[in-house]
Design a protein around this motif. Structure first.
Motif, PDB file in Angstrom:
ATOM      1  N   GLY A 141       0.823  -1.214   0.000  1.00 31.05           N
ATOM      2  CA  GLY A 141       0.000   0.000   0.000  1.00 31.05           C
ATOM      3  C   GLY A 141       0.850   1.253   0.000  1.00 31.05           C
ATOM      4  O   GLY A 141       0.364   2.340  -0.329  1.00 31.05           O
ATOM      5  N   ASP A 200      -6.644   0.730  -3.593  1.00 33.80           N
ATOM      6  CA  ASP A 200      -7.462   1.244  -2.480  1.00 33.80           C
ATOM      7  C   ASP A 200      -8.290   2.448  -2.925  1.00 33.80           C
ATOM      8  O   ASP A 200      -9.464   2.576  -2.565  1.00 33.80           O
ATOM      9  CB  ASP A 200      -6.562   1.640  -1.297  1.00 33.80           C
ATOM     10  N   GLY A 221      -7.600  -3.722  -2.565  1.00 33.37           N
ATOM     11  CA  GLY A 221      -6.991  -4.746  -3.427  1.00 33.37           C
ATOM     12  C   GLY A 221      -7.795  -6.035  -3.535  1.00 33.37           C
ATOM     13  O   GLY A 221      -8.195  -6.445  -4.639  1.00 33.37           O
ATOM     14  N   GLU A 238      -9.877  -7.425  -6.832  1.00 33.10           N
ATOM     15  CA  GLU A 238      -9.544  -8.750  -7.387  1.00 33.10           C
ATOM     16  C   GLU A 238     -10.806  -9.622  -7.473  1.00 33.10           C
ATOM     17  O   GLU A 238     -11.051 -10.292  -8.479  1.00 33.10           O
ATOM     18  CB  GLU A 238      -8.480  -9.449  -6.525  1.00 33.10           C
ATOM     19  N   ASN A 274      -2.377 -11.230  -4.657  1.00 32.39           N
ATOM     20  CA  ASN A 274      -3.326 -11.239  -5.777  1.00 32.39           C
ATOM     21  C   ASN A 274      -3.057 -12.443  -6.700  1.00 32.39           C
ATOM     22  O   ASN A 274      -1.990 -12.551  -7.311  1.00 32.39           O
ATOM     23  CB  ASN A 274      -3.186  -9.918  -6.549  1.00 32.39           C
TER      24      ASN A 274
HETATM   25  O1  KG4 Z   1       2.019  -4.839   2.714  1.00 31.02           O
HETATM   26  P1  KG4 Z   1       0.733  -4.301   3.196  1.00 31.02           P
HETATM   27  O2  KG4 Z   1      -0.093  -5.127   4.134  1.00 31.02           O
HETATM   28  O3  KG4 Z   1       0.889  -2.935   3.905  1.00 31.02           O
HETATM   29  C1  KG4 Z   1       1.794  -1.961   3.498  1.00 31.02           C
HETATM   30  O4  KG4 Z   1       2.973  -2.025   3.919  1.00 31.02           O
HETATM   31  O5  KG4 Z   1       1.349  -1.108   2.709  1.00 31.02           O
HETATM   32  O6  KG4 Z   1      -0.130  -3.978   1.866  1.00 31.02           O
HETATM   33  C2  KG4 Z   1      -1.429  -3.496   1.918  1.00 31.02           C
HETATM   34  C3  KG4 Z   1      -1.861  -3.216   0.482  1.00 31.02           C
HETATM   35  C4  KG4 Z   1      -3.214  -2.502   0.392  1.00 31.02           C
HETATM   36  O7  KG4 Z   1      -3.077  -1.420  -0.491  1.00 31.02           O
HETATM   37  C5  KG4 Z   1      -4.137  -3.577  -0.163  1.00 31.02           C
HETATM   38  O8  KG4 Z   1      -5.209  -3.066  -0.918  1.00 31.02           O
HETATM   39  C6  KG4 Z   1      -3.170  -4.367  -1.023  1.00 31.02           C
HETATM   40  O9  KG4 Z   1      -1.994  -4.440  -0.252  1.00 31.02           O
HETATM   41  N1  KG4 Z   1      -3.673  -5.730  -1.312  1.00 31.02           N
HETATM   42  C7  KG4 Z   1      -3.986  -6.172  -2.547  1.00 31.02           C
HETATM   43  C8  KG4 Z   1      -4.496  -7.487  -2.396  1.00 31.02           C
HETATM   44  N2  KG4 Z   1      -4.453  -7.811  -1.066  1.00 31.02           N
HETATM   45  C9  KG4 Z   1      -3.941  -6.712  -0.407  1.00 31.02           C
HETATM   46  N3  KG4 Z   1      -3.892  -5.569  -3.743  1.00 31.02           N
HETATM   47  C10 KG4 Z   1      -4.301  -6.272  -4.838  1.00 31.02           C
HETATM   48  N4  KG4 Z   1      -4.825  -7.523  -4.759  1.00 31.02           N
HETATM   49  C11 KG4 Z   1      -4.931  -8.167  -3.564  1.00 31.02           C
HETATM   50  N5  KG4 Z   1      -5.442  -9.397  -3.502  1.00 31.02           N
END
Ligand code: KG4
Ligand code: ZN
Length: 342
Positions: A144, A174, A187, A191, A287
């Motif tokens: 994110g 997001d 995300g 998906e 994803n």
């Molecule tokens: O790594 P993370 O938990 O936190 C950060 O360090 O940012 O990543 C969170 C991000 C969010 O923007 C969320 O929407 C995205 O990862 N995310 C995804 C999926 N699962 C989580 N983006 C696309 N597809 C997914 N399945």
């Protein structure tokens, strides 16, 4: 000095309060995550003040649970590792203060860890082969907050090759999900909707076609999606059909990943097969569509984290800390205010 085997990893950079205990950098003895994401969803995203207060409430019980699940006694812990940034300063300070208190109380080394770098090691947790054999590697952290592409000669060396000049990849998911009224985090919701959509239904702008610049950009794609949503809403007299939402999600998702995959291909080609593996980590790595597209397009072995280690967790913090102590002799500066560094 006592060898460092069992490391507690503490992570509080955003909305997850996470504590894990990892043996020898790869065997996860316990991993507990308390997230305030559901509550933050009421506000459409993470509110830093709320995140910091939630960490304060959760950090003690989360640590107790992680210790209990590991089956270890406090005396069997060899070091405390903590995410030092980048992240929300108030949130980071809760984890850093707790970690410092623990290390002082138990007279154990305190190991500060870069959160973004640690994500890469989240993809290697539980690996049956020797992690060293995967290097040199190309590593991509898609979360994110970051879209960072690294060349990694060894487990602790991170040479930044490309990054986003505006929104991060996950951030764009997001924001588009919020515009569609789907919720947060966007995300997984995009998906899911995309599964029923036609990914060629809407033409999307090709972002950064000139990849020689080695940068990612998501703001153009996001703006295009917002204009499309407005146009479709006008045509539908204020509402979007389920079909339009699914098609838009599929078309957006396809283009969001196309620029990443094309950059990966170029960087790997440029390395003249001097890389042993591709490591993809961070929340977006969960994803399934993206995973499949990468496997189809890239010929070198690709490693993704187990779903529970894609998002923020304490195990990845402990894993990188172990490598910092064992592989590199890299002395990390204690700098809790390093939120703006890569
Ligand atoms: O790594 P993370 O938990 O936190 C950060 O360090 O940012 O990543 C969170 C991000 C969010 O923007 C969320 O929407 C995205 O990862 N995310 C995804 C999926 N699962 C989580 N983006 C696309 N597809 C997914 N399945
Ligand atoms: Zn993260």
């Amino acid at each position: 000095m006592k060898p460092i085997v069992n490391i507690v990893g503490i992570e509080t950079s955003c909305d997850e309060t996470a504590v894990a205990i990892v043996r020898s950098g790869t065997t996860v003895l316990s991993s507990v995550v308390a997230s305030s994401a559901d509550y933050q969803a009421n506000f459409g995203g993470v509110v830093p003040e709320i995140a910091a207060r939630a960490h304060l409430q959760s950090i003690g019980p989360t640590f107790d649970q992680a210790l209990e699940q590991s089956g270890l006694a406090l005396s069997e812990i060899d070091a405390i590792a903590v995410s030092q940034g980048p992240g929300l300063v108030g949130a980071l300070l809760v984890g850093a203060s707790f970690a410092r208190g623990l290390s002082d109380r138990l007279s154990l080394p305190l190991i500060p860890v870069n959160h973004v770098h640690a994500h890469v090691h989240g993809a290697l947790l539980g690996l049956s082969k020797d992690a060293d054999s995967l290097f040199p590697a190309i590593a991509l952290v898609v979360s994110g907050g970051h879209t960072n592409l690294y060349y990694m000669p060894s487990p602790c060396q991170f040479e930044l090759k490309a990054y986003s000049i505006d929104d991060a990849c996950g951030e764009s998911f997001d924001k588009v999900a919020k515009m569609l009224g789907l919720g947060y985090p966007g995300g997984p919701l995009i998906e899911q909707k995309a599964l029923a959509g036609n990914e060629k239904a809407f033409a999307m702008p090709k972002m950064m076609a000139d990849n020689k610049k080695r940068i990612f950009s998501y703001s153009g794609l996001k703006t295009h999606a917002s204009l499309l949503i407005r146009q479709l809403a006008e045509e539908g007299k204020g509402t979007l059909s389920e079909k339009s939402i699914a098609d838009l999600c599929a078309s957006f998702q396809r283009e969001a990943f196309r620029q990443v995959i094309s950059m990966l291909g170029e960087v790997i080609k440029e390395s003249n097969s001097a890389v042993n593996s591709l490591i993809i980590a961070g929340g977006v790595a969960a994803n399934r569509y993206f995973q499949k597209e990468v496997q189809n397009a890239i010929s070198i072995p690709a490693y993704f984290p187990h779903p529970s280690f894609c998002s923020d967790n304490g195990a990845m913090i402990a894993a990188l800390a172990w490598h910092q102590r064992h592989d590199s002799g890299i002395a990390q500066e204690w700098d809790v205010f390093s939120r703006y560094s890569f």
